[in-house]
Write a protein that holds these residues in place. Structure first.
Motif, PDB file in Angstrom:
ATOM      1  N   LYS A 118       0.839  -1.207   0.000  1.00  0.00           N
ATOM      2  CA  LYS A 118       0.000   0.000   0.000  1.00  0.00           C
ATOM      3  C   LYS A 118       0.872   1.254   0.000  1.00  0.00           C
ATOM      4  CE  LYS A 118      -3.701   2.348   2.516  1.00  0.00           C
ATOM      5  NZ  LYS A 118      -4.566   2.357   3.707  1.00  0.00           N
ATOM      6  N   MET A 119       1.934   1.253   0.802  1.00  0.00           N
ATOM      7  CA  MET A 119       2.829   2.415   0.845  1.00  0.00           C
ATOM      8  C   MET A 119       3.568   2.578  -0.482  1.00  0.00           C
ATOM      9  SD  MET A 119       4.390   2.723   4.715  1.00  0.00           S
ATOM     10  CE  MET A 119       5.129   1.085   4.809  1.00  0.00           C
ATOM     11  N   ALA A 121       2.411   1.766  -3.417  1.00  0.00           N
ATOM     12  CA  ALA A 121       1.436   2.286  -4.376  1.00  0.00           C
ATOM     13  C   ALA A 121       1.219   3.788  -4.198  1.00  0.00           C
ATOM     14  CB  ALA A 121       0.103   1.548  -4.212  1.00  0.00           C
ATOM     15  N   GLU A 122       1.350   4.264  -2.973  1.00  0.00           N
ATOM     16  CA  GLU A 122       1.140   5.685  -2.691  1.00  0.00           C
ATOM     17  C   GLU A 122       2.385   6.519  -2.977  1.00  0.00           C
ATOM     18  OE1 GLU A 122      -0.603   6.509   1.134  1.00  0.00           O
ATOM     19  OE2 GLU A 122      -1.736   4.637   1.092  1.00  0.00           O
ATOM     20  N   GLY A 123       3.523   5.866  -3.200  1.00  0.00           N
ATOM     21  CA  GLY A 123       4.760   6.591  -3.506  1.00  0.00           C
ATOM     22  C   GLY A 123       5.210   7.508  -2.382  1.00  0.00           C
ATOM     23  N   LEU A 124       5.172   7.014  -1.155  1.00  0.00           N
ATOM     24  CA  LEU A 124       5.497   7.844   0.003  1.00  0.00           C
ATOM     25  C   LEU A 124       6.973   8.219   0.056  1.00  0.00           C
ATOM     26  CD1 LEU A 124       3.451   6.075   2.841  1.00  0.00           C
ATOM     27  CD2 LEU A 124       2.769   7.981   1.375  1.00  0.00           C
ATOM     28  N   GLN A 125       7.248   9.399   0.628  1.00  0.00           N
ATOM     29  CA  GLN A 125       8.616   9.819   0.891  1.00  0.00           C
ATOM     30  C   GLN A 125       9.145   9.057   2.112  1.00  0.00           C
ATOM     31  OE1 GLN A 125      10.257  12.217  -1.113  1.00  0.00           O
ATOM     32  NE2 GLN A 125       8.453  11.864  -2.378  1.00  0.00           N
ATOM     33  N   GLU A 170      12.455   3.252  -1.121  1.00  0.00           N
ATOM     34  CA  GLU A 170      11.951   2.285  -2.106  1.00  0.00           C
ATOM     35  C   GLU A 170      12.573   0.915  -1.862  1.00  0.00           C
ATOM     36  OE1 GLU A 170      12.739   4.066  -5.880  1.00  0.00           O
ATOM     37  OE2 GLU A 170      11.176   5.599  -5.647  1.00  0.00           O
ATOM     38  N   GLY A 171      13.865   0.894  -1.539  1.00  0.00           N
ATOM     39  CA  GLY A 171      14.537  -0.373  -1.236  1.00  0.00           C
ATOM     40  C   GLY A 171      13.994  -1.008   0.031  1.00  0.00           C
ATOM     41  N   ILE A 172      13.770  -0.202   1.048  1.00  0.00           N
ATOM     42  CA  ILE A 172      13.224  -0.712   2.308  1.00  0.00           C
ATOM     43  C   ILE A 172      11.817  -1.261   2.102  1.00  0.00           C
ATOM     44  CG2 ILE A 172      12.414  -0.028   4.618  1.00  0.00           C
ATOM     45  CD1 ILE A 172      14.812   1.938   4.699  1.00  0.00           C
TER      46      ILE A 172
END
Length: 202
Positions: A118-119, A121-125, A170-172
């Motif tokens: 979900k995170m 998909a949202e592209g979170l910082q 993104e890696g995490i």
């Protein structure tokens, strides 16, 4: 860090006391010949540690320090210690590591995978993703301490590091999506080892 030091010196030089008004963001920017966004971040850090307070429609004022011992320690430490940024990075790493380990302890692999997807998909910082993780862990004290430390980290960090931070999260998140705790913790550790190495080189 230099802007914070300059503001602290200004407060000492002008003998400003609790309740005194400090120059506006625009005035400080002109005095120090720096961008207003840099001044804004510095003032935000000072407000977080309880040295100043902003009153809507009135301006920014000196606030008495010492209401909370934790804030008092950070205020003195971060504004005076030349090694503060490296220590701040290490402290932020330890707090986030605790958050990640607690997250894995409290939730099933399938829940962690769904949450990570979900995170993604949202592209979170970076900070947004960890904010979500800490909220999900539901340890309010740990969350509040992380938010204070994260606030200082953003204030002292260079804007150019934003792209690097995004690649890191993104890696995490990719590792989280496979629910591999070892992989997540190793990637997270590498992120902070790189940050510390950069500080040592600089």
């Amino acid at each position: 860090m230099e802007i914070l030091t300059e503001i602290r010196h200004m407060i000492e030089r002008d003998k400003l006391q609790t309740g005194d008004k400090i120059p506006s963001e625009r005035e400080l920017s002109e005095k120090m010949s720096v961008g207003r966004s840099s001044v804004r971040e510095a003032l935000r850090a000072l407000e977080l540690i309880g040295i100043i307070e902003t009153r809507r429609g009135e301006g920014t004022f000196i606030k008495e320090i010492g209401e909370h011992q934790f804030i008092d320690i950070l205020a003195t430490f971060l504004l005076q210690d030349s090694k503060a940024k490296q220590d701040l990075i290490e402290t932020k790493y330890w707090i986030e590591e605790i958050g990640l380990k607690t997250f894995f302890d409290r939730f099933a692999a399938s829940d962690i995978q769904k949450f990570a997807q979900k995170m993604q998909a949202e592209g979170l910082q970076y900070s947004e993703a960890f904010d979500r993780i800490f909220q999900r862990v539901e340890n309010r004290l740990l969350y509040r301490i992380w938010r204070v430390v994260e606030g200082y980290f953003r204030a002292f960090n260079e804007p150019a590091s934003s792209e690097r931070n995004q690649l890191n999260i993104e890696g995490i998140l990719r590792a989280l999506a496979t629910s591999s705790e070892d992989d997540v913790l190793q990637i997270h550790k590498n992120v902070y080892n790189d940050l510390i190495n950069v500080e040592i080189v600089e």
